[in-house]
Design a protein around this motif. Structure first.
Motif, mmCIF file in Angstrom:
data_model
loop_
_atom_site.group_PDB
_atom_site.id
_atom_site.type_symbol
_atom_site.label_atom_id
_atom_site.label_comp_id
_atom_site.label_asym_id
_atom_site.label_seq_id
_atom_site.Cartn_x
_atom_site.Cartn_y
_atom_site.Cartn_z
ATOM 1 N N UNK A 166 109.908 73.093 25.189
ATOM 2 C CA UNK A 166 109.390 72.484 23.305
ATOM 3 C C UNK A 166 108.233 72.279 23.427
ATOM 4 N N UNK A 167 107.800 71.278 24.392
ATOM 5 C CA UNK A 167 107.117 69.929 24.794
ATOM 6 C C UNK A 167 105.703 71.210 25.045
ATOM 7 N N UNK A 168 105.887 71.308 25.881
ATOM 8 C CA UNK A 168 104.806 72.485 26.061
ATOM 9 C C UNK A 168 104.157 73.242 25.261
ATOM 10 N N UNK A 169 104.958 73.960 24.792
ATOM 11 C CA UNK A 169 104.948 74.929 23.313
ATOM 12 C C UNK A 169 103.746 74.220 22.478
ATOM 13 N N UNK A 170 104.632 73.159 22.321
ATOM 14 C CA UNK A 170 104.221 72.440 21.158
ATOM 15 C C UNK A 170 102.953 72.235 21.446
ATOM 16 N N UNK A 171 102.812 71.261 22.697
ATOM 17 C CA UNK A 171 101.006 70.618 23.014
ATOM 18 C C UNK A 171 99.899 71.689 23.086
ATOM 19 N N UNK A 172 100.656 73.426 23.221
ATOM 20 C CA UNK A 172 99.461 73.534 24.377
ATOM 21 C C UNK A 172 98.344 74.557 23.676
ATOM 22 N N UNK A 173 96.790 74.163 23.842
ATOM 23 C CA UNK A 173 95.724 73.930 22.936
ATOM 24 C C UNK A 173 95.758 75.026 22.427
ATOM 25 N N UNK A 174 95.850 76.585 23.342
ATOM 26 C CA UNK A 174 95.388 77.831 22.895
ATOM 27 C C UNK A 174 96.382 78.346 22.223
ATOM 28 N N UNK A 175 97.504 77.615 22.395
ATOM 29 C CA UNK A 175 99.084 78.157 21.961
ATOM 30 C C UNK A 175 97.945 78.319 19.953
ATOM 31 N N UNK A 176 98.807 79.582 19.444
ATOM 32 C CA UNK A 176 98.405 79.469 17.899
ATOM 33 C C UNK A 176 99.927 79.707 17.101
ATOM 34 N N UNK A 194 98.475 67.162 14.419
ATOM 35 C CA UNK A 194 97.265 67.408 14.830
ATOM 36 C C UNK A 194 96.642 66.870 13.733
ATOM 37 N N UNK A 195 97.479 66.876 12.446
ATOM 38 C CA UNK A 195 96.437 66.179 11.125
ATOM 39 C C UNK A 195 96.636 64.289 11.372
ATOM 40 N N UNK A 196 97.981 64.114 12.107
ATOM 41 C CA UNK A 196 98.166 62.797 11.300
ATOM 42 C C UNK A 196 97.166 62.076 12.654
#
Length: 327
Positions: free
Chosen positions: A28-38, A324-326
């Motif tokens: 969950x953490x990796x999916x949340x943080x992965x830059x290439x993920x959208x 990311x907004x924060x």
């Protein structure tokens, strides 16, 4: 390879459950943080998860053995999604199978997640498939990589089952003999899955080689390419889950067959303690379609996987956007 509760002791099951839960947290953490993920990958995870659920319902006969096997789908998922998103997706499939269809024991769920999801997506994919396909995505390389990765993933899972039964003190399954039978039959099943995985990947990658996780950067920016993939796998899921699943082999799967070779029966009857009894009651109350006894099992199960995966990944990507907004 879905383990039943009778194959493991409560301490082993709880330990495996803790490990599986930790891996899910990391995923969950990796999916949340992965830059290439959208956000575009969210529906893809759902549809691919549904496809794997439907595909797992098709047991293919292993010639000359009286056994059958089905794909795990970990390498296929990881090829498109990357290891952690694939692990999260395949774990969701296993959770739906366990809770709704009583496929695999609830006590054994942690073991099943480790043996089937982790070994394929987090071990065989990054160590075998990804390095090979990074060099070339030719038909030959995709086929060889798929075969090797699927075989290794299944063999590691078979070894995991043997080790877990050994640590649980299951005396009806002598470890050396059980290991030999399990690895032998799952070698054949792995070859079958490898060929199926290669065929699917070659078909998709021929049109869009950039869809592989190893080559994609900021992937799925093209809505058109994503829609095509979603349609392909969506139609395949309906066809498989709504029709082809009825033609699945009736022979016992690799694990059941291995147990039968050693005990004369496809099932073991283990002792029951408070934890086991409680979880059995929970699973009985949640499994509304045990043993896939409804004609709509394939379609409904696939839909449930889509809902679960979509809900989890949507929450993760939403939280990431807030972070990311924060920042």
């Amino acid at each position: 390879m879905h383990m039943a509760d009778a194959l493991i002791s409560t301490p082993v099951a709880l330990t495996a459950g803790a490990v599986a839960a930790s891996l899910l947290g990391v995923a969950g953490y990796k999916v949340n943080r992965e830059k290439g993920m959208n956000s575009r990958i969210v529906p893809l995870m759902g549809v691919l998860g549904a496809f794997v659920f439907a595909a797992q319902m098709i047991n293919f006969t292993i010639p000359g053995t009286g056994s059958s096997g089905h794909i795990i789908g970990g390498i296929l998922l990881a090829a498109f999604l990357g290891p952690w998103a694939a692990f999260l997706t395949l774990s969701s499939v296993l959770i739906i199978q366990c809770l709704i269809f009583a496929d695999g024991g609830l006590l054994a769920l942690g073991c099943n997640i480790i043996n089937m999801a982790a070994m394929s997506t987090l071990v065989a994919y990054p160590l075998i498939f990804r390095p090979m396909v990074k060099r070339s995505q030719s038909v030959v390389m995709l086929t060889v990589a798929s075969l090797l990765a699927c075989v290794v993933g299944l063999e590691l899972g078979a070894c995991g089952v043997t080790l877990e039964t050994l640590m649980s003190g299951i005396t009806a399954l002598p470890p050396k003999t059980f290991l030999g039978v399990m690895t032998g039959i799952h070698l054949a099943i792995g070859i079958g899955e490898g060929l199926a995985t290669a065929a699917i990947l070659c078909f998709v990658v021929k049109a869009r080689p950039d869809l592989l996780a190893v080559t994609a950067t900021g992937r799925f920016e093209s809505g058109h390419s994503l829609r095509k993939v979603l349609i392909w796998f969506g139609v395949a899921t309906v066809v498989i889950g709504g029709g082809l699943a009825f033609f699945a082999s009736e022979y016992p799967d690799g694990l059941e067959w291995s147990i039968q070779q050693l005990t004369g029966s496809t099932e073991l009857h283990g002792s029951s303690d408070v934890v086991t009894a409680t979880l059995e009651k929970v699973q009985t109350s949640t499994s509304v379609m045990p043993d896939y006894d409804s004609n709509l099992s394939g379609i409904l199960g696939a839909l449930m996987v889509v809902i679960l995966v979509w809900s989890v990944t949507s929450l993760l990507t939403r939280n990431r956007n807030k972070i990311q907004k924060e920042e």
